[in-house]
Design a protein around this motif. Sequence first.
Motif, short mmCIF file in Angstrom:
data_model
loop_
_atom_site.label_atom_id
_atom_site.label_comp_id
_atom_site.label_asym_id
_atom_site.label_seq_id
_atom_site.Cartn_x
_atom_site.Cartn_y
_atom_site.Cartn_z
N GLY A 183 0.33 2.75 5.97
CA GLY A 183 -1.07 3.85 6.21
C GLY A 183 -2.06 3.48 5.26
O GLY A 183 -3.25 4.31 5.66
N GLU A 184 -1.94 3.08 3.98
CA GLU A 184 -2.77 3.23 3.08
C GLU A 184 -2.62 2.21 1.88
O GLU A 184 -1.37 1.98 1.74
N VAL A 185 -3.66 1.87 1.19
CA VAL A 185 -3.19 0.95 0.11
C VAL A 185 -4.34 1.46 -1.09
O VAL A 185 -5.27 1.78 -1.09
N VAL A 186 -3.53 1.78 -2.15
CA VAL A 186 -4.25 2.14 -3.38
C VAL A 186 -3.89 1.21 -4.48
O VAL A 186 -3.17 0.16 -4.54
N ALA A 187 -4.85 1.27 -5.43
CA ALA A 187 -4.85 0.40 -6.93
C ALA A 187 -3.20 0.57 -7.24
O ALA A 187 -2.61 1.74 -7.28
N HIS A 188 -2.72 -0.52 -7.94
CA HIS A 188 -1.41 -0.55 -8.25
C HIS A 188 -0.82 0.51 -9.09
O HIS A 188 0.06 1.09 -9.04
N ASP A 189 -1.88 0.94 -10.38
CA ASP A 189 -1.63 1.77 -11.14
C ASP A 189 -1.88 3.27 -10.67
O ASP A 189 -1.50 4.24 -11.58
N GLN A 190 -2.33 3.19 -9.58
CA GLN A 190 -2.59 4.52 -9.21
C GLN A 190 -1.51 5.06 -7.97
O GLN A 190 -1.41 6.09 -7.41
N LEU A 191 -0.64 4.27 -7.59
CA LEU A 191 0.23 4.46 -6.53
C LEU A 191 1.17 5.58 -6.89
O LEU A 191 1.30 6.46 -5.98
N GLU A 192 1.88 5.66 -7.85
CA GLU A 192 2.78 6.72 -8.41
C GLU A 192 2.22 8.01 -8.25
O GLU A 192 2.59 9.06 -7.42
N ASP A 193 1.03 8.14 -8.79
CA ASP A 193 0.10 9.70 -8.78
C ASP A 193 -0.26 9.90 -7.59
O ASP A 193 -0.16 10.96 -6.98
N HIS A 194 -0.76 8.97 -6.68
CA HIS A 194 -1.13 9.13 -5.22
C HIS A 194 -0.01 9.48 -4.22
O HIS A 194 -0.22 10.60 -3.69
#
Length: 261
Positions: A183-194
């Motif tokens: 459903g969504e793609v985020v920067a690798h280092d932001q995945l956990e927080d997101h």
Amino acid sequence: RSNVSWDTLTLDVDDDGVATLTVNRPDKLNALNAETLEAMLEALDEAEAQDVRVLVVTGAGDKGFIAGADIGHMQELSTPEAQEYAELGHRVCDAIESFPAPVIAAVNGYAFGGGCEVALACDLRVASERAVIGQPEIDLGIVPGWGGTQRLSRLIGDERARRLVFFGDRIDASDAYEYGLVGEVVAHDQLEDHVAEMAKELAEKPKHAMQVAKESLNMVHEEPQNAGLAFERRAWSSLFGTHDQREGMSAFLDKRDPEFE
Ligand code: CAA
């Protein structure tokens, strides 16, 4: 707040009622052997017993999510043994799908074969830019065996599912997004927080209504539409008279934020 560990799995539950199930077998890219699948079933029971509001599923290590069923374990299986292994994988995927709260797959790397199938059983999928996803079983002389042929087709459509399953292609996060596989793609280092933010937001929603929403949406895949519509009508009405329904509607009319149970 609690933490339960198995040899190849951890379950962490925070104060907001968000549980994180991490497959922890990074030297094998979190490939799922029978022991890990059994541990996943126990972890799902434990999370349910702790009445968690949201479950996040992810994999340990730099490379990621879950590289599939354990090929080392499968190589010499007979048909009856394979049947047992398939049943175990299906039980895990079914338990995720029917888990009484939203389940988010944080796809932080390779999600192949059984790993893709675990992600497909989750309610929502968020990928890091490093995710690579596919059902490459055809090149091992087999086919997806933990629900992939069914859930993939329902999620992304028949043509695209056939392409992935027939060619065994491994697609990157942006193609997976394009396919509707995440459903969504985020920067690798932001995945956990997101994902943590998403989970926190969902954890604050009224619990019973969330569970009914998930059950009703699951009906799309279980029943013909007339039965699903009948289920929705019953489920919808059953929420009336609950604290959260009275409170949610009063809060709207009073122009204030609701305080859910
Ligand atoms: N099962 C068992 N071991 C696995 C594995 C798997 N699915 N995927 C990776 N590993 C192991 C490797 O054998 C290797 O172990 P050793 O260090 O002991 O040799 C270790 O994990 C690291 O893997 P690589 O050295 O291959 O790492 P890489 O970065 O070069 O490649 C990869 C990563 C592209 C994911 C590659 O490992 C790969 O292609 N793995 C297999 C993916 C696959 O085919 N999955 C589907 C499995 S079948 C299935 O899941 C059936 C089903 O429907 C239920």
